[in-house]
Design a protein around this motif. Structure first.
Motif, PDB file in Angstrom:
ATOM      1  N   LYS A  38      11.758   6.208   1.833  1.00  0.00           N
ATOM      2  CA  LYS A  38      10.667   5.656   1.027  1.00  0.00           C
ATOM      3  C   LYS A  38      11.199   4.727  -0.064  1.00  0.00           C
ATOM      4  CE  LYS A  38       7.347   9.405   1.745  1.00  0.00           C
ATOM      5  NZ  LYS A  38       6.544  10.464   1.093  1.00  0.00           N
ATOM      6  N   GLN A  39      12.347   5.080  -0.638  1.00  0.00           N
ATOM      7  CA  GLN A  39      12.956   4.243  -1.670  1.00  0.00           C
ATOM      8  C   GLN A  39      13.887   3.232  -1.007  1.00  0.00           C
ATOM      9  OE1 GLN A  39      12.533   4.296  -5.261  1.00  0.00           O
ATOM     10  NE2 GLN A  39      13.566   2.371  -4.885  1.00  0.00           N
ATOM     11  N   THR A  40      13.983   2.030  -1.601  1.00  0.00           N
ATOM     12  CA  THR A  40      14.747   0.940  -1.002  1.00  0.00           C
ATOM     13  C   THR A  40      15.970   0.592  -1.844  1.00  0.00           C
ATOM     14  OG1 THR A  40      12.778  -0.021   0.014  1.00  0.00           O
ATOM     15  CG2 THR A  40      14.640  -1.488  -0.317  1.00  0.00           C
ATOM     16  N   ILE A  41      17.058   0.300  -1.142  1.00  0.00           N
ATOM     17  CA  ILE A  41      18.264  -0.246  -1.771  1.00  0.00           C
ATOM     18  C   ILE A  41      18.492  -1.642  -1.215  1.00  0.00           C
ATOM     19  CG2 ILE A  41      20.754  -0.031  -2.112  1.00  0.00           C
ATOM     20  CD1 ILE A  41      20.481   2.973  -1.633  1.00  0.00           C
ATOM     21  N   ASP A  64      18.568   8.486   3.684  1.00  0.00           N
ATOM     22  CA  ASP A  64      17.536   8.790   2.693  1.00  0.00           C
ATOM     23  C   ASP A  64      16.846   7.564   2.114  1.00  0.00           C
ATOM     24  OD1 ASP A  64      18.108  11.629   2.763  1.00  0.00           O
ATOM     25  OD2 ASP A  64      19.920  11.175   1.618  1.00  0.00           O
ATOM     26  N   PHE A  65      17.401   6.366   2.378  1.00  0.00           N
ATOM     27  CA  PHE A  65      16.872   5.134   1.801  1.00  0.00           C
ATOM     28  C   PHE A  65      16.689   4.082   2.894  1.00  0.00           C
ATOM     29  CE2 PHE A  65      19.107   7.262  -1.597  1.00  0.00           C
ATOM     30  CZ  PHE A  65      18.350   7.021  -2.739  1.00  0.00           C
ATOM     31  N   THR A  66      15.740   3.174   2.684  1.00  0.00           N
ATOM     32  CA  THR A  66      15.685   1.959   3.484  1.00  0.00           C
ATOM     33  C   THR A  66      16.636   0.955   2.828  1.00  0.00           C
ATOM     34  OG1 THR A  66      13.393   2.319   4.177  1.00  0.00           O
ATOM     35  CG2 THR A  66      14.228   0.054   4.278  1.00  0.00           C
ATOM     36  N   CYS A  67      17.539   0.404   3.629  1.00  0.00           N
ATOM     37  CA  CYS A  67      18.585  -0.456   3.084  1.00  0.00           C
ATOM     38  C   CYS A  67      18.455  -1.895   3.598  1.00  0.00           C
ATOM     39  CB  CYS A  67      19.972   0.075   3.459  1.00  0.00           C
ATOM     40  SG  CYS A  67      20.319   1.734   2.822  1.00  0.00           S
ATOM     41  N   PHE A 279      23.525   8.864  -9.518  1.00  0.00           N
ATOM     42  CA  PHE A 279      22.607   7.897 -10.136  1.00  0.00           C
ATOM     43  C   PHE A 279      21.375   7.632  -9.266  1.00  0.00           C
ATOM     44  CE2 PHE A 279      21.378   3.387 -10.944  1.00  0.00           C
ATOM     45  CZ  PHE A 279      20.995   3.522 -12.276  1.00  0.00           C
ATOM     46  N   LEU A 280      21.586   7.484  -7.958  1.00  0.00           N
ATOM     47  CA  LEU A 280      20.479   7.131  -7.066  1.00  0.00           C
ATOM     48  C   LEU A 280      19.518   8.278  -6.860  1.00  0.00           C
ATOM     49  CD1 LEU A 280      22.160   4.988  -4.262  1.00  0.00           C
ATOM     50  CD2 LEU A 280      21.219   4.262  -6.449  1.00  0.00           C
ATOM     51  N   LYS A 281      20.028   9.493  -6.862  1.00  0.00           N
ATOM     52  CA  LYS A 281      19.189  10.638  -6.544  1.00  0.00           C
ATOM     53  C   LYS A 281      18.691  11.387  -7.770  1.00  0.00           C
ATOM     54  CE  LYS A 281      21.131  11.136  -1.919  1.00  0.00           C
ATOM     55  NZ  LYS A 281      21.779  12.003  -0.917  1.00  0.00           N
TER      56      LYS A 281
END
Length: 282
Positions: A38-41, A64-67, A279-281
């Motif tokens: 759901k969260q994007t990097i 866990d992320f869309t990259c 940091f990201l999580k």
């Protein structure tokens, strides 16, 4: 009736033109999209680097992320575009975020890519969720010249001429001499040198010249999002000068690597991934 048919045809033609424009709109980079979180990097590589510089990082987080992994136009074999500039690239990434309706992405940038992350978060704070700056400064030139001032009409043509005058062997030799000062992991040296050699020489020269003339020290006061600043091991010795450049970034969290050089993702991988993960999580 004829009047309405003409209006309908005109409307359909306009819609077709808009659709074609949307499909053919170009950005100053190539994109690799992976993951379904759901969260994007958005990963922004550094100067003359390919998006592959993020391979290990992306593998750790794409579950866990869309990259979205970028490789900038003219770098590492990607086709160059006219008029490359730090400003155009910053705006191009921001446009891509808007056009693709990417909500509050995390921007992770290395070197010049870190500078782009700072610039985007400064000029487009509404677009950015978090930023991670991997070994970059708001003003690279000011590290050696604290009184540095950007030139309004900076002429990069002498550097372009100098770079284009080198043949491939000369250019490769120059990069082979330069990279060991930036990268301790010898297993990665040939790959990183090869990215430089495959880069368009005009883009290489113009972007180096333009980035060296960039000063974001005042602009970063506009950044509101959480900001992780990862710095190479040696920079702990220059801490007052380094963190002084970031004085206006009130959200900065500084962390210094335990070993290695500029390519922190290769030289201090375990420490680097632990910092990102926290940091990201969080």
């Amino acid at each position: 009736m004829k009047k309405y048919i003409i209006l309908i045809i005109a409307f359909l033609f306009s819609a077709l033109c808009l659709n074609v424009f949307a499909q053919t709109k170009s950005y100053p980079f190539e994109v690799l999209k992976t993951g379904k979180g759901k969260q994007t990097i958005i990963f922004i590589p550094g100067f003359a680097s390919a998006g592959e510089v993020w391979n290990e990082t992306r593998a750790a987080f794409e579950k866990d992320f869309t990259c979205y992994t970028l490789t900038m136009a003219g770098f590492a074999g990607v086709k160059p575009q006219p008029n490359p500039s730090f400003e155009n690239w910053k705006n191009g990434i921001a446009s891509y975020i808007r056009d693709n309706k990417i909500e509050k992405p995390i921007l992770i940038g290395h070197s010049m890519g870190g500078g782009l992350a700072l610039a985007i978060a400064s000029d487009y704070p509404e677009l950015t969720g978090k930023i991670v700056v991997v070994d970059a400064l708001p003003c690279l030139a000011a590290l050696s010249d604290p009184s540095f001032k950007s030139k309004e009409n900076n002429d990069c043509s002498p550097m372009v001429t100098q770079m284009k005058a080198m043949n491939e062997t000369q250019f490769r030799d120059m990069q082979k001499q330069t990279m060991p000062r930036l990268l301790e992991d010898k297993s990665k040296l040939d790959m990183v040198v090869d990215w430089s050699v495959k880069s368009d020489r005009t883009t290489f020269a113009e972007m180096y010249c333009d980035f060296f003339n960039t000063d974001l020290r005042d602009k970063i006061a506009a950044i509101k999002c959480p900001s992780l600043i990862l710095l190479e091991y040696y920079f702990i010795n220059l801490k007052p000068a380094i963190e002084g450049q970031y004085t206006n970034l009130k959200t900065a969290n500084f962390q210094y690597a335990s070993k290695g050089l500029h390519f922190i993702m290769y030289d201090d991988t375990t420490w680097y991934l632990a910092q990102l993960n926290h940091f990201l999580k969080s």
